[in-house]
Scaffold this motif. Structure first.
Motif, short mmCIF file in Angstrom:
data_model
loop_
_atom_site.label_atom_id
_atom_site.label_comp_id
_atom_site.label_asym_id
_atom_site.label_seq_id
_atom_site.Cartn_x
_atom_site.Cartn_y
_atom_site.Cartn_z
N UNK A 1 -2.80 -0.82 2.97
CA UNK A 1 -3.02 0.35 2.11
C UNK A 1 -3.37 -0.03 0.66
N UNK A 2 -3.61 -1.31 0.42
CA UNK A 2 -4.08 -1.73 -0.89
C UNK A 2 -3.01 -1.77 -1.97
N UNK A 3 -1.78 -2.07 -1.59
CA UNK A 3 -0.69 -2.19 -2.55
C UNK A 3 -0.03 -3.55 -2.38
N UNK A 4 0.89 -3.87 -3.28
CA UNK A 4 1.67 -5.09 -3.12
C UNK A 4 2.92 -4.78 -2.32
N UNK A 5 3.53 -5.84 -1.81
CA UNK A 5 4.78 -5.66 -1.06
C UNK A 5 5.85 -5.03 -1.95
N UNK A 6 5.96 -5.47 -3.20
CA UNK A 6 6.94 -4.90 -4.12
C UNK A 6 6.68 -3.41 -4.37
N UNK A 7 5.40 -3.04 -4.47
CA UNK A 7 5.09 -1.62 -4.66
C UNK A 7 5.52 -0.81 -3.44
N UNK A 8 5.25 -1.32 -2.26
CA UNK A 8 5.64 -0.61 -1.03
C UNK A 8 7.15 -0.45 -0.97
N UNK A 9 7.88 -1.50 -1.24
CA UNK A 9 9.35 -1.43 -1.21
C UNK A 9 9.85 -0.45 -2.26
N UNK A 10 9.24 -0.45 -3.44
CA UNK A 10 9.61 0.50 -4.49
C UNK A 10 9.35 1.94 -4.09
N UNK A 11 8.20 2.18 -3.45
CA UNK A 11 7.88 3.53 -3.00
C UNK A 11 8.87 3.99 -1.92
N UNK A 12 9.20 3.10 -1.00
CA UNK A 12 10.17 3.44 0.06
C UNK A 12 11.51 3.79 -0.57
N UNK A 13 11.96 2.97 -1.51
CA UNK A 13 13.23 3.25 -2.20
C UNK A 13 13.19 4.61 -2.89
N UNK A 14 12.09 4.88 -3.57
CA UNK A 14 11.96 6.16 -4.28
C UNK A 14 11.98 7.35 -3.33
N UNK A 15 11.28 7.24 -2.21
CA UNK A 15 11.28 8.32 -1.22
C UNK A 15 12.68 8.54 -0.67
#
Length: 162
Positions: A38-52
């Motif tokens: 999806x064109x993001x970094x692993x840290x961004x994905x983990x951050x988005x999951x945490x936020x959701x």
């Protein structure tokens, strides 16, 4: 991560949710693999999951077990008739059984008085009957019916933002 007080999802959150509706993947780095898709970094994905999760929009991740292939060849929806004043008590008790994968209340349809439903899984239909009888005894509920699955036509996860 951008926080929106109305709970609106960002473009990146929608891309992530779209991907999470499918298979996460069985590789050694599933979040990095997802991020790459999806064109993001692993840290961004983990951050988005945490936020959701923190916002209460993501409850859990689940794994799908193909129960027929693993030896659990029977499942049944058990339809229980529970007095309204006992719904929370009985629902929580039945939901605590490890063999229960779904437990929910529904208002009875005309001509059908059952109002609490549990999906149970076992090795065979007889084992489902034994389990339901044990659950009924523990919950002190005498009226219930087992509805067995005969054939599966479709089983998928919900797809959001497809």
């Amino acid at each position: 991560m951008p926080e929106n007080s109305q709970g609106e999802l960002t473009k990146d959150e929608k891309k992530l949710i779209r991907e999470l509706g499918g298979d996460l993947g069985a590789g050694r780095t599933p979040y990095a693999d997802l991020a790459s898709r999806i064109g993001l970094t692993e840290d961004q994905v983990i951050g988005l999951i945490r936020g959701l999760r923190e916002r209460g929009l993501l409850r859990r991740f689940g794994a799908t077990l193909r129960h027929q292939k693993s030896g659990f060849t029977a499942n049944a929806m058990v339809a229980w008739r529970v007095p309204d004043e006992r719904l929370d008590e009985v629902g929580n008790l039945l939901a605590s059984f490890r063999e229960v994968t779904h437990c929910y209340h529904r208002h009875p349809a005309p001509g059908w008085n059952n109002n609490l439903y549990t999906m149970i899984h076992a090795e065979n239909q007889e084992a489902c009957h034994r389990l339901a009888a044990r659950m009924a005894k523990e919950a002190a509920v005498d009226e219930y019916e087992l509805l067995f699955s005969d054939e599966e036509f479709k089983k998928t996860s919900m797809r959001y933002f497809a």
